[in-house]
Design a protein around this motif. Structure first.
Motif, PDB file in Angstrom:
ATOM      1  N   ILE A 111       0.852  -1.184   0.000  1.00 25.93           N
ATOM      2  CA  ILE A 111       0.000   0.000   0.000  1.00 25.93           C
ATOM      3  C   ILE A 111       0.893   1.240   0.000  1.00 25.93           C
ATOM      4  O   ILE A 111       1.650   1.485   0.942  1.00 25.93           O
ATOM      5  CB  ILE A 111      -0.928   0.024   1.233  1.00 25.93           C
ATOM      6  CG1 ILE A 111      -1.888  -1.160   1.196  1.00 25.93           C
ATOM      7  CG2 ILE A 111      -1.691   1.346   1.294  1.00 25.93           C
ATOM      8  CD1 ILE A 111      -2.880  -1.125   0.052  1.00 25.93           C
ATOM      9  N   ARG A 259      -2.543   0.238   5.948  1.00 22.84           N
ATOM     10  CA  ARG A 259      -3.780   0.077   5.183  1.00 22.84           C
ATOM     11  C   ARG A 259      -4.953   0.679   5.951  1.00 22.84           C
ATOM     12  O   ARG A 259      -5.005   0.641   7.180  1.00 22.84           O
ATOM     13  CB  ARG A 259      -4.070  -1.406   4.941  1.00 22.84           C
ATOM     14  CG  ARG A 259      -3.267  -2.033   3.830  1.00 22.84           C
ATOM     15  CD  ARG A 259      -3.715  -3.465   3.607  1.00 22.84           C
ATOM     16  NE  ARG A 259      -3.225  -4.348   4.653  1.00 22.84           N
ATOM     17  CZ  ARG A 259      -3.642  -5.590   4.827  1.00 22.84           C
ATOM     18  NH1 ARG A 259      -4.605  -6.080   4.065  1.00 22.84           N
ATOM     19  NH2 ARG A 259      -3.133  -6.347   5.773  1.00 22.84           N
ATOM     20  N   GLU A 263      -8.862  -1.479   1.984  1.00 21.12           N
ATOM     21  CA  GLU A 263      -7.666  -1.698   1.168  1.00 21.12           C
ATOM     22  C   GLU A 263      -7.127  -3.101   1.403  1.00 21.12           C
ATOM     23  O   GLU A 263      -7.004  -3.544   2.553  1.00 21.12           O
ATOM     24  CB  GLU A 263      -6.589  -0.667   1.497  1.00 21.12           C
ATOM     25  CG  GLU A 263      -6.911   0.739   1.025  1.00 21.12           C
ATOM     26  CD  GLU A 263      -5.798   1.717   1.318  1.00 21.12           C
ATOM     27  OE1 GLU A 263      -5.542   2.605   0.473  1.00 21.12           O
ATOM     28  OE2 GLU A 263      -5.175   1.608   2.401  1.00 21.12           O
TER      29      GLU A 263
END
Length: 329
Positions: A111, A259, A263
């Motif tokens: 991410i 995150r 996500e």
């Protein structure tokens, strides 16, 4: 008096290299192999230059070349067990497509914002062109807290980089010797703890930033002879919080975050090894085809950055400019 292993322009070995384009077995004739094995044991520098010539022909499997030229009592550095030989992609590679594919691959497991993923992609590509540039920026993978995917990004870069050597702890004496011996892409995890325990390692990492200054001197042997060690090469550091200002000044920052709900990422451990192998093969081919252009590139500095920051970005900008399309923006 010249060494008996010095290669004449018309030596049998050089003649065999020239014949590889129409005779794939030219270097494997018994008499030639015997000369190669002797050279590998007695004159490693000459053998390394010859191996590079053979590799440039793109006619051989270099892992097979290494196997056949190794003698039974070969005591050369055992790096064949550390680094996997990468066969370049058989066809010309579209640079923009390659970089896009790498960015998408990283995004499946980490991410981060688009700019970070693109910078990580350019840095991984730079490791294949490190011999052609004058500055080796450090990839500084950082996050404000734990569980942001720092080690995952470091491992993903290891799946893409040229000659990756990923470590969590390494003594300074082993650090400069490893760089000199293997010329790896060094990937150091837990760098905050590592540098806290080994403050003198910071000077070694700093020295490897520019090719001209990438030498440290250490006393060696019982007589304490001052000996230079080459510490030039690509390096990535991974840790929590800020690194020392002198290291940050020589780095391209790759900042991660945790995150948020909604996500998701895929497990890097469960990814297909063949997928990463194909990316490495394409990177190897791109580097072969682009080396000369990257060596001559002089990208426009980024407005607003200081001189050293622009130095750090220079090889990455050269790659972006070369592949074109949306990458230079």
């Amino acid at each position: 008096m010249s060494s008996p292993l010095t290669l004449e322009a018309k030596s049998p070995i050089q003649e065999a290299i020239r014949n590889l384009t129409h005779d794939a077995g030219a270097l494997y004739a018994p008499a030639i192999l015997e000369q190669l094995r002797s050279m590998r044991g007695k004159d490693p520098a000459a053998f390394a230059r010859l191996r590079a010539q053979a590799k440039e022909t793109k006619q051989l499997s270099m892992s097979e070349f290494d196997r056949l030229t190794a003698s039974s009592n070969d005591d050369s550095p055992p790096d064949s067990g550390i680094f996997v030989e990468v066969e370049p992609w058989p066809e010309e590679v579209d640079g923009a497509d390659l970089l896009d594919d790498i960015t998408h691959a990283l995004a499946r497991h980490v991410i981060a914002d688009k700019e970070t993923l693109r910078a990580a992609t350019l840095w991984a590509t730079f490791t294949w062109l490190v011999d052609m540039v004058q500055v080796a920026p450090i990839a500084n993978i950082t996050a404000p807290e734990k569980r942001c995917g720092k080690s995952i990004l470091l491992t993903a870069l290891g799946k893409l980089a040229n000659r990756p050597l990923q470590v969590s702890n390494i003594a300074p004496a082993a650090l400069f010797r490893s760089i000199e011996l293997w010329a790896p892409t060094l990937l150091i995890d837990e760098v905050d703890a590592f540098l806290a325990a080994h403050e003198d390692a910071r000077g070694i990492l700093n020295a490897g930033f520019t090719r001209d200054s990438a030498v440290v001197i250490r006393c060696v042997g019982d007589d304490h002879i001052p000996t230079p060690f080459n510490v030039w090469g690509a390096k990535a550091l991974c840790g929590i919080g800020k690194i020392a200002d002198t290291l940050a000044d020589r780095s391209v920052p790759l900042r991660l975050r945790r995150r948020i709900p909604g996500e998701n990422v895929e497990s890097l451990r469960h990814s297909d090894p063949a997928f990463w192998e194909r990316l490495r093969s394409r990177l190897a081919r791109f580097a072969l085809d682009s080396a000369e252009a990257i060596g001559k590139a002089r990208p426009t500095p980024i407005t607003g950055l200081n001189d050293r920051a622009n130095d750090a970005w220079e090889p990455l900008l050269a790659i972006a400019d070369l592949v074109g399309e949306h990458w230079p923006t």
